[in-house]
Design a protein around this motif. Structure first.
Motif, mmCIF file in Angstrom:
data_model
loop_
_atom_site.group_PDB
_atom_site.id
_atom_site.type_symbol
_atom_site.label_atom_id
_atom_site.label_comp_id
_atom_site.label_asym_id
_atom_site.label_seq_id
_atom_site.Cartn_x
_atom_site.Cartn_y
_atom_site.Cartn_z
ATOM 1 N N GLU A 5 26.697 -19.849 -44.589
ATOM 2 C CA GLU A 5 27.276 -18.540 -44.335
ATOM 3 C C GLU A 5 28.468 -18.654 -43.391
ATOM 4 O O GLU A 5 28.539 -19.586 -42.586
ATOM 5 N N PRO A 6 29.401 -17.715 -43.458
ATOM 6 C CA PRO A 6 30.528 -17.753 -42.522
ATOM 7 C C PRO A 6 30.058 -17.486 -41.108
ATOM 8 O O PRO A 6 28.989 -16.900 -40.888
ATOM 9 N N ASN A 7 30.845 -17.901 -40.153
ATOM 10 C CA ASN A 7 30.558 -17.525 -38.779
ATOM 11 C C ASN A 7 30.533 -16.006 -38.671
ATOM 12 O O ASN A 7 31.389 -15.325 -39.219
ATOM 13 N N ARG A 8 29.558 -15.480 -37.947
ATOM 14 C CA ARG A 8 29.366 -14.025 -37.930
ATOM 15 C C ARG A 8 30.555 -13.297 -37.295
ATOM 16 O O ARG A 8 30.908 -12.196 -37.724
ATOM 17 N N LEU A 9 31.171 -13.888 -36.281
ATOM 18 C CA LEU A 9 32.326 -13.251 -35.651
ATOM 19 C C LEU A 9 33.536 -13.279 -36.568
ATOM 20 O O LEU A 9 34.301 -12.316 -36.631
ATOM 21 N N VAL A 10 33.715 -14.385 -37.285
ATOM 22 C CA VAL A 10 34.806 -14.463 -38.261
ATOM 23 C C VAL A 10 34.632 -13.389 -39.328
ATOM 24 O O VAL A 10 35.575 -12.657 -39.663
ATOM 25 N N ALA A 11 33.423 -13.279 -39.864
ATOM 26 C CA ALA A 11 33.172 -12.290 -40.913
ATOM 27 C C ALA A 11 33.387 -10.870 -40.405
ATOM 28 O O ALA A 11 33.975 -10.027 -41.100
ATOM 29 N N ALA A 12 32.937 -10.592 -39.189
ATOM 30 C CA ALA A 12 33.071 -9.239 -38.649
ATOM 31 C C ALA A 12 34.534 -8.885 -38.410
ATOM 32 O O ALA A 12 34.973 -7.764 -38.696
ATOM 33 N N GLU A 13 35.308 -9.835 -37.899
ATOM 34 C CA GLU A 13 36.704 -9.562 -37.575
ATOM 35 C C GLU A 13 37.573 -9.406 -38.813
ATOM 36 O O GLU A 13 38.541 -8.632 -38.819
ATOM 37 N N ASP B 62 49.137 -15.719 -44.601
ATOM 38 C CA ASP B 62 48.755 -14.413 -44.070
ATOM 39 C C ASP B 62 47.705 -14.492 -42.969
ATOM 40 O O ASP B 62 47.563 -13.556 -42.175
ATOM 41 N N LEU B 63 46.957 -15.596 -42.935
ATOM 42 C CA LEU B 63 45.834 -15.695 -42.010
ATOM 43 C C LEU B 63 45.571 -17.150 -41.660
ATOM 44 O O LEU B 63 45.609 -18.022 -42.539
ATOM 45 N N VAL B 64 45.316 -17.402 -40.377
ATOM 46 C CA VAL B 64 44.796 -18.697 -39.933
ATOM 47 C C VAL B 64 43.536 -18.443 -39.121
ATOM 48 O O VAL B 64 43.522 -17.602 -38.212
ATOM 49 N N VAL B 65 42.481 -19.155 -39.464
ATOM 50 C CA VAL B 65 41.211 -19.092 -38.740
ATOM 51 C C VAL B 65 40.986 -20.421 -38.037
ATOM 52 O O VAL B 65 41.097 -21.486 -38.656
ATOM 53 N N ILE B 66 40.689 -20.350 -36.743
ATOM 54 C CA ILE B 66 40.254 -21.526 -35.980
ATOM 55 C C ILE B 66 38.902 -21.182 -35.390
ATOM 56 O O ILE B 66 38.801 -20.322 -34.508
ATOM 57 N N ARG C 76 53.275 -15.824 -41.503
ATOM 58 C CA ARG C 76 54.396 -14.948 -41.838
ATOM 59 C C ARG C 76 54.382 -13.785 -40.856
ATOM 60 O O ARG C 76 53.350 -13.514 -40.203
ATOM 61 N N PRO C 77 55.476 -13.044 -40.706
ATOM 62 C CA PRO C 77 55.434 -11.833 -39.874
ATOM 63 C C PRO C 77 54.341 -10.881 -40.373
ATOM 64 O O PRO C 77 54.229 -10.623 -41.567
ATOM 65 N N GLY C 78 53.528 -10.406 -39.467
ATOM 66 C CA GLY C 78 52.403 -9.554 -39.831
ATOM 67 C C GLY C 78 51.130 -10.321 -40.104
ATOM 68 O O GLY C 78 50.073 -9.710 -40.304
ATOM 69 N N GLY C 79 51.197 -11.658 -40.101
ATOM 70 C CA GLY C 79 50.018 -12.471 -40.345
ATOM 71 C C GLY C 79 49.108 -12.529 -39.131
ATOM 72 O O GLY C 79 49.532 -12.309 -37.992
ATOM 73 N N THR C 80 47.848 -12.836 -39.370
ATOM 74 C CA THR C 80 46.812 -12.809 -38.340
ATOM 75 C C THR C 80 46.339 -14.213 -37.996
ATOM 76 O O THR C 80 46.092 -15.034 -38.888
ATOM 77 N N LEU C 81 46.194 -14.467 -36.701
ATOM 78 C CA LEU C 81 45.522 -15.662 -36.200
ATOM 79 C C LEU C 81 44.237 -15.222 -35.518
ATOM 80 O O LEU C 81 44.263 -14.381 -34.610
ATOM 81 N N LEU C 82 43.123 -15.789 -35.956
ATOM 82 C CA LEU C 82 41.829 -15.509 -35.328
ATOM 83 C C LEU C 82 41.244 -16.812 -34.815
ATOM 84 O O LEU C 82 41.059 -17.766 -35.586
ATOM 85 N N LEU C 83 40.961 -16.854 -33.523
ATOM 86 C CA LEU C 83 40.307 -18.021 -32.915
ATOM 87 C C LEU C 83 38.977 -17.580 -32.324
ATOM 88 O O LEU C 83 38.902 -16.578 -31.597
ATOM 89 N N VAL C 84 37.934 -18.325 -32.659
ATOM 90 C CA VAL C 84 36.609 -18.130 -32.078
ATOM 91 C C VAL C 84 36.176 -19.476 -31.516
ATOM 92 O O VAL C 84 36.279 -20.503 -32.199
ATOM 93 N N ALA C 85 35.695 -19.488 -30.280
ATOM 94 C CA ALA C 85 35.345 -20.754 -29.647
ATOM 95 C C ALA C 85 34.245 -20.537 -28.617
ATOM 96 O O ALA C 85 33.987 -19.414 -28.187
#
Length: 214
Positions: A20-28, A109-113, A135-144
């Motif tokens: 399953e995906p990380n729960r915080l990644v999925a929620a965000e 559009d998205l980078v997940v770390i 790209r402009p408007g793209g999302t970076l999500l980091l969970v650590a």
């Protein structure tokens, strides 16, 4: 740990992480419209596979070929051996590369770390490189694992050199034009087994940083 050590760890068990995906990644990310995504330091690709199942074109990047091969087999199992990703998604591209230096051929559009365990200087390179992929408007999500988890939480690495705070990550992004959507410490309830085989609810502390490239 280097790539060889991680190869050995991934080879030693069926799955190091869950399917399953990380729960915080999925929620965000549940409400983001699909596009192109990079799962940086992907391991066995659980977040990339989840993104693909939601219509994303995902690239899983990790320096462990063993982990990527396991992810690719899992993707094949989930798709029933058919072309494309699970649930008919566009699938995952598996790339064996260094998360601190790799760049995609085109902006995404998205980078997940998620839980990428690196010393501060390497983390900074990875975080800044990830922001540069967007790209402009793209999302970076980091969970650590948050630095405070070592003394106040449970589980996770016990080496303070690979822990961080949201403030550390924002400092890594200094000089890059981003809008901060979220940057904070977050409690995560876990239930580790005790010595008697039961489970006790405990709190782990993560840092979550979500930014949008301007």
């Amino acid at each position: 740990m280097d790539a060889e050590a991680w190869d050995e760890r991934y080879a030693a068990s069926e799955l190091v992480w869950s399917r399953e995906p990380n729960r915080l990644v999925a929620a965000e990310l549940a409400d983001l419209p699909p596009g192109t995504a990079v799962d940086l330091g992907a391991g066995e690709g659980r977040n990339a596979l989840w993104l693909a199942s939601r219509g994303w074109s995902a690239t899983a990047v990790d320096f462990s070929q063993v982990a990527l091969d396991k992810g690719a087999r899992l993707a094949d199992d989930l798709s029933g051996g058919q072309d494309g990703g699970p649930d008919g998604g566009p699938g995952v591209t598996w790339v064996c590369a260094d998360a601190t230096t790799w760049q995609p051929p085109d902006p995404v559009d998205l980078v997940v770390i998620a839980y990428l365990q690196l010393p501060a200087a390497d983390r900074r390179r990875a975080v800044r490189g990830a922001a540069g992929m967007l790209r402009p408007g793209g999302t970076l999500l980091l969970v650590a694992h948050d630095s405070t988890n070592l003394a106040e939480g449970t589980g996770g690495p016990q080496d303070p050199a690979v822990l961080m705070t949201a403030e550390d990550v924002l400092a890594d992004l200094s000089g890059i034009d981003v809008e901060v959507v979220r940057a904070e410490r977050v409690a995560r309830v876990v239930q580790p087994a005790d010595e008697h085989g039961g489970a006790q609810r405990r709190t782990a502390w993560d840092c979550v940083v979500r930014v949008v490239r301007s």
